[in-house]
Design a protein around this motif. Structure first.
Motif, PDB file in Angstrom:
ATOM      1  N   GLN A  63      46.309  92.497  49.496  1.00 27.44           N
ATOM      2  CA  GLN A  63      44.904  92.873  49.315  1.00 27.44           C
ATOM      3  C   GLN A  63      44.124  91.623  48.912  1.00 27.44           C
ATOM      4  O   GLN A  63      44.226  91.167  47.770  1.00 27.44           O
ATOM      5  CB  GLN A  63      44.778  93.952  48.238  1.00 27.44           C
ATOM      6  CG  GLN A  63      45.719  95.128  48.415  1.00 27.44           C
ATOM      7  CD  GLN A  63      45.511  95.854  49.718  1.00 27.44           C
ATOM      8  OE1 GLN A  63      44.397  96.216  50.066  1.00 27.44           O
ATOM      9  NE2 GLN A  63      46.586  96.083  50.458  1.00 27.44           N
ATOM     10  N   ASP A  97      40.823  90.880  48.522  1.00 30.78           N
ATOM     11  CA  ASP A  97      39.561  90.912  47.784  1.00 30.78           C
ATOM     12  C   ASP A  97      39.766  90.467  46.338  1.00 30.78           C
ATOM     13  O   ASP A  97      40.757  90.806  45.700  1.00 30.78           O
ATOM     14  CB  ASP A  97      38.958  92.318  47.802  1.00 30.78           C
ATOM     15  CG  ASP A  97      38.614  92.777  49.208  1.00 30.78           C
ATOM     16  OD1 ASP A  97      38.582  91.925  50.116  1.00 30.78           O
ATOM     17  OD2 ASP A  97      38.417  93.991  49.407  1.00 30.78           O
ATOM     18  N   HIS A 122      42.223  91.739  56.014  1.00 34.50           N
ATOM     19  CA  HIS A 122      43.434  92.429  55.610  1.00 34.50           C
ATOM     20  C   HIS A 122      44.417  92.442  56.784  1.00 34.50           C
ATOM     21  O   HIS A 122      44.033  92.270  57.940  1.00 34.50           O
ATOM     22  CB  HIS A 122      43.126  93.876  55.214  1.00 34.50           C
ATOM     23  CG  HIS A 122      42.337  94.011  53.959  1.00 34.50           C
ATOM     24  ND1 HIS A 122      41.009  93.655  53.857  1.00 34.50           N
ATOM     25  CD2 HIS A 122      42.688  94.470  52.731  1.00 34.50           C
ATOM     26  CE1 HIS A 122      40.575  93.902  52.632  1.00 34.50           C
ATOM     27  NE2 HIS A 122      41.561  94.387  51.933  1.00 34.50           N
ATOM     28  N   MET A 165      48.786 100.688  49.310  1.00 35.30           N
ATOM     29  CA  MET A 165      48.312  99.483  49.979  1.00 35.30           C
ATOM     30  C   MET A 165      48.077  99.680  51.471  1.00 35.30           C
ATOM     31  O   MET A 165      47.281  98.958  52.069  1.00 35.30           O
ATOM     32  CB  MET A 165      49.286  98.331  49.750  1.00 35.30           C
ATOM     33  CG  MET A 165      49.275  97.812  48.321  1.00 35.30           C
ATOM     34  SD  MET A 165      50.385  96.409  48.116  1.00 35.30           S
ATOM     35  CE  MET A 165      49.861  95.804  46.501  1.00 35.30           C
ATOM     36  N   ALA A 208      46.937  96.891  42.603  1.00 36.32           N
ATOM     37  CA  ALA A 208      46.304  96.777  43.926  1.00 36.32           C
ATOM     38  C   ALA A 208      44.809  97.056  43.844  1.00 36.32           C
ATOM     39  O   ALA A 208      44.008  96.427  44.541  1.00 36.32           O
ATOM     40  CB  ALA A 208      46.964  97.737  44.909  1.00 36.32           C
ATOM     41  N   LYS A 245      41.229  97.554  46.409  1.00 39.02           N
ATOM     42  CA  LYS A 245      41.766  98.591  47.285  1.00 39.02           C
ATOM     43  C   LYS A 245      40.927  99.847  47.147  1.00 39.02           C
ATOM     44  O   LYS A 245      40.603 100.283  46.049  1.00 39.02           O
ATOM     45  CB  LYS A 245      43.224  98.896  46.907  1.00 39.02           C
ATOM     46  CG  LYS A 245      43.923  99.810  47.908  1.00 39.02           C
ATOM     47  CD  LYS A 245      43.989  99.204  49.280  1.00 39.02           C
ATOM     48  CE  LYS A 245      44.601 100.155  50.294  1.00 39.02           C
ATOM     49  NZ  LYS A 245      44.423  99.687  51.667  1.00 39.02           N
TER      50      LYS A 245
END
Length: 341
Positions: free
Chosen positions: A233, A235, A244, A273, A300, A305
């Protein structure tokens, strides 16, 4: 061994699904579990991690053993497994972790304690002056019954230097899991993909896991019970803005894992995920386990996420049945609790 990452996509999926069917037929497993991330304060600063904080930084937190007991009482009443991982806190002595596990096992003797990644175990060894086997024996005595598979990331050294240079090397991760197997602990294994690695890096990672599993099984040990591919992930990490992993890459990775790791019983399709739809699709591409209800996952989600961070057993059963499979509720050791026909 032939590198399955080089196979044509449809042939790859078909081969992986045949292996899954030969092992488990139409069964897909899940567990009622609770994730307990006891602190996000961490002395390590892995570049791919959006979860870790410094002391006194906004958003940082830590739990006392009493806090952990209260959390499980409030959130995990029906969970049969407590999954415990957290940051490497600069101030906690090893006794803190022993006290936390002991408090949880004393208050919830019916729940399995699956606790501490190899990275945490290595840290406990350093702060306590104990060997890895001594650390594991002390944790077992306190109530730890299994180890999760976190911290493996990707074993390739050239990538590891870029994404987690402060983290233990692959050889140390493998050593700790081998020691855990030798002390009678069942463990899981992971691989983080979708960042800076290539297909050969992933293949070599899987081969090293396969080799350790062969070694453990040859000694009559349980070894790894499951492998969990973890889709990166990006971000709020140093790779913010990177795309991604695609759905195709997710499915390919799971299928390749099923083929290479034929000696590890279970391959998880980790919905946290992957997202619900990709996780469900992977059940037809080699995966046989959806992990569990989780209740609240923090690591996550710190990286942005956007799927749910908990699922009910009913939702998981629906995912399995709508894929044409048979949902099987299990315990931590894959003993069947209930089959949903």
């Amino acid at each position: 061994m032939e590198n399955p990452f080089q196979l044509e996509f449809h042939s790859l999926l078909e081969k992986a699904d045949k292996i899954r069917q030969s092992k488990w037929g139409k069964k897909v497993f899940f567990v009622r579990n609770l994730h307990l991330n006891y602190t996000n304060i961490c002395v390590s600063h892995c570049k791919f991690c959006a979860f870790a904080k410094n002391k006194n930084e906004d958003g940082s937190y830590n739990m006392t053993p009493d806090d952990a007991v209260k959390y499980v009482s409030q959130k995990g009443s029906d969970a049969c497994e407590i999954h415990i991982v957290g940051g490497l806190h600069p101030d906690y002595p090893f006794e803190y972790y022993i006290d936390m596990v002991h408090a949880l096992k004393t208050n919830f003797p019916e729940k399995t304690i699956k606790a501490f990644s190899a990275v945490e175990i290595d840290y406990f060894s350093r702060i306590s002056g104990k060997s890895i086997s001594e650390v594991l024996e002390a944790l077992k005595k306190a109530g730890v019954e299994m180890m999760p598979g976190g911290g493996a990331e990707i074993f390739a050294g050239h990538v590891r230097k870029q994404i987690c240079p402060e983290k233990i090397p692959a050889s140390r991760w493998l050593e700790i899991h081998e020691t855990a197997h030798n002390t009678g602990l069942t463990t899981n294994a992971t691989m983080l993909y979708g960042h800076l690695e290539n297909d050969d890096d992933k293949f070599q990672h899987l081969l090293l896991l396969r080799e350790l599993q062969e070694k453990s099984l040859s000694r009559g040990l349980t070894g790894f019970s499951a492998f969990i591919p973890l889709s990166f992930q990006p971000d709020d990490t140093f790779l913010h803005g990177k795309f991604h992993a695609t759905g195709i890459e997710d499915i390919r990775t799971i299928s390749c894992a099923r083929i290479v790791l034929e000696n590890i019983p279970h391959i998880k399709s980790y919905w946290v995920m992957l997202g619900h739809k990709t996780a469900q699709t992977a059940l037809r591409a080699g995966a046989d386990d959806l992990d569990g209800t989780i209740v609240k996952e923090n690591i996550a989600y710190a990286a942005g996420k956007n799927t749910d961070n908990a699922m009910t057993a009913e939702q998981l059963v629906f995912m399995v049945k709508s894929a044409g499979m048979v949902a099987v509720e299990r315990d931590s050791f894959y003993r069947e609790v209930k089959i949903y026909g």
